[in-house]
Write a protein that holds these residues in place. Sequence first.
Motif, PDB file in Angstrom:
ATOM      1  N   GLN A  12       0.813  -1.109  -0.049  1.00 36.09           N
ATOM      2  CA  GLN A  12      -0.120  -0.027   0.135  1.00 36.09           C
ATOM      3  C   GLN A  12       0.765   1.088  -0.045  1.00 36.09           C
ATOM      4  N   ARG A  13       2.137   1.304   0.717  1.00 34.27           N
ATOM      5  CA  ARG A  13       2.986   2.310   0.805  1.00 34.27           C
ATOM      6  C   ARG A  13       4.194   1.965   0.685  1.00 34.27           C
ATOM      7  N   LEU A  14       5.211   2.305  -0.154  1.00 32.65           N
ATOM      8  CA  LEU A  14       6.621   2.047  -0.310  1.00 32.65           C
ATOM      9  C   LEU A  14       7.281   3.029   0.367  1.00 32.65           C
ATOM     10  N   PRO A  15       8.498   2.533   1.257  1.00 33.61           N
ATOM     11  CA  PRO A  15       9.322   3.530   1.629  1.00 33.61           C
ATOM     12  C   PRO A  15       9.884   4.509   0.893  1.00 33.61           C
ATOM     13  N   SER A 244      -1.265  17.194  -5.728  1.00 34.57           N
ATOM     14  CA  SER A 244      -0.592  16.415  -6.259  1.00 34.57           C
ATOM     15  C   SER A 244      -0.441  15.177  -5.170  1.00 34.57           C
ATOM     16  N   GLU A 245      -0.633  15.046  -3.955  1.00 33.81           N
ATOM     17  CA  GLU A 245      -0.713  14.044  -2.826  1.00 33.81           C
ATOM     18  C   GLU A 245      -1.857  13.153  -3.484  1.00 33.81           C
ATOM     19  N   ALA A 251      -3.819   7.606  -8.023  1.00 33.87           N
ATOM     20  CA  ALA A 251      -3.126   6.510  -8.914  1.00 33.87           C
ATOM     21  C   ALA A 251      -2.787   5.452  -8.388  1.00 33.87           C
ATOM     22  N   GLN A 252      -2.332   5.470  -7.190  1.00 33.19           N
ATOM     23  CA  GLN A 252      -1.923   4.210  -6.580  1.00 33.19           C
ATOM     24  C   GLN A 252      -3.154   3.133  -6.369  1.00 33.19           C
ATOM     25  N   ASP A 253      -4.423   3.931  -6.042  1.00 33.89           N
ATOM     26  CA  ASP A 253      -5.694   2.996  -5.949  1.00 33.89           C
ATOM     27  C   ASP A 253      -6.284   2.616  -7.325  1.00 33.89           C
ATOM     28  N   HIS A 302      -8.800  12.974  -0.515  1.00 33.28           N
ATOM     29  CA  HIS A 302      -8.786  11.610  -0.876  1.00 33.28           C
ATOM     30  C   HIS A 302     -10.054  10.833  -0.830  1.00 33.28           C
ATOM     31  N   ALA A 303     -10.778  11.218   0.517  1.00 32.85           N
ATOM     32  CA  ALA A 303     -11.962  10.639   0.894  1.00 32.85           C
ATOM     33  C   ALA A 303     -13.103  10.996  -0.024  1.00 32.85           C
TER      34      ALA A 303
END
Length: 368
Positions: A12-15, A244-245, A251-253, A302-303
Amino acid sequence: MSQPRPDAPAAQRLPAELLYSDELAHLAAHDQAPKPPGWNLSMPAVLDFIAGATVKGKRIRQKIVCAPSLIERALVTLASSRALLLVGEPGTAKSLLSELLAAAVCGTSTLTIQGSAATTEDQIKYGWNYALLLNDGPSPQALVPSPLYRAMQQGRIARFEEITRCPPEVQDSLLSILSERLLMVPELPAASTVFACPGFNLIATANTRDRGVNEMSAALKRRFAFETVFPIASHDSELALVISEVSRLLAQDRVPVTPNEPLMDVLVTTFRDLRQGVDREGGAGERLSSVLSTAEAVSVAHAVTLRGYYLRGDNGDATGLVEALAGAAVKDNPDDLKKLRRYIEHRAAKRNGEHWAAFHAARQALPQ
């Protein structure tokens, strides 16, 4: 046991060191400046990585909105014998800054201790595999090193999140480590000592809202250089960061819509007005007791966008924003809901634009 979907992302989230691995590799390949002992990149290269730049034809994106001088001071501290403490309001990207610094300086940001009331000294120093301990007694094989222990061994940056959430006696277990740059393991037969390798240091974070919860001792404070991370000063910079975030999260979703920019402007303006108690026209207003941070603005945006896409096939509307704002703004103080209602009824009504008119009309969505 159910199997993961074949199209599911790896994480879900990369470092940061994985998310921006191409940028870090490019900077390392073209880094000609002197580097502090044990560092992967020089200070100018780390600054470029975090603040953004164009390096040998490659655009390095800006990853955080803050004064470059703050990053420079943080880097100088990390190259010295003092640890770094980032303080500020919740949601001012202290954790993100510490992650970016660690990723650029030593190549990993995952050597992290999460502070809480339940954090123990073992989690800071080392613990034991009790099966091996009972069978063989204290031995190097039975020892379970903490992230801080491994950072000292490997000459890397350790991160300590929310240090003031820990009890004072737990915090003070850092005193000898930060002073002497060594960690004793007296349980081992020949009392072992871990000496910090070049490149080792510590970045801690603390919320100003937590002051007085577990105040740091004067002795521990002397071992840190304090740097305050302030909220984003510019409306346009904060709006650009939120858009941007949210775009990155969508895009990640794999959500094929873009943020509703007029709605994002309403959200950011509302957050800033209620956070500061002053509207963008300079008029005095009411300030909420809740923390309305940029990080929370991203979460709300986002929500709202996800709600619009999955429930209606659009990219969010004013009603969804009003309902999300109520959940974000009203936490412990019921008066905050009244302040939010007054803001929408009076401030929003005076602003021009269809998006502001829709926001004002949606005030009925607020809970009674």
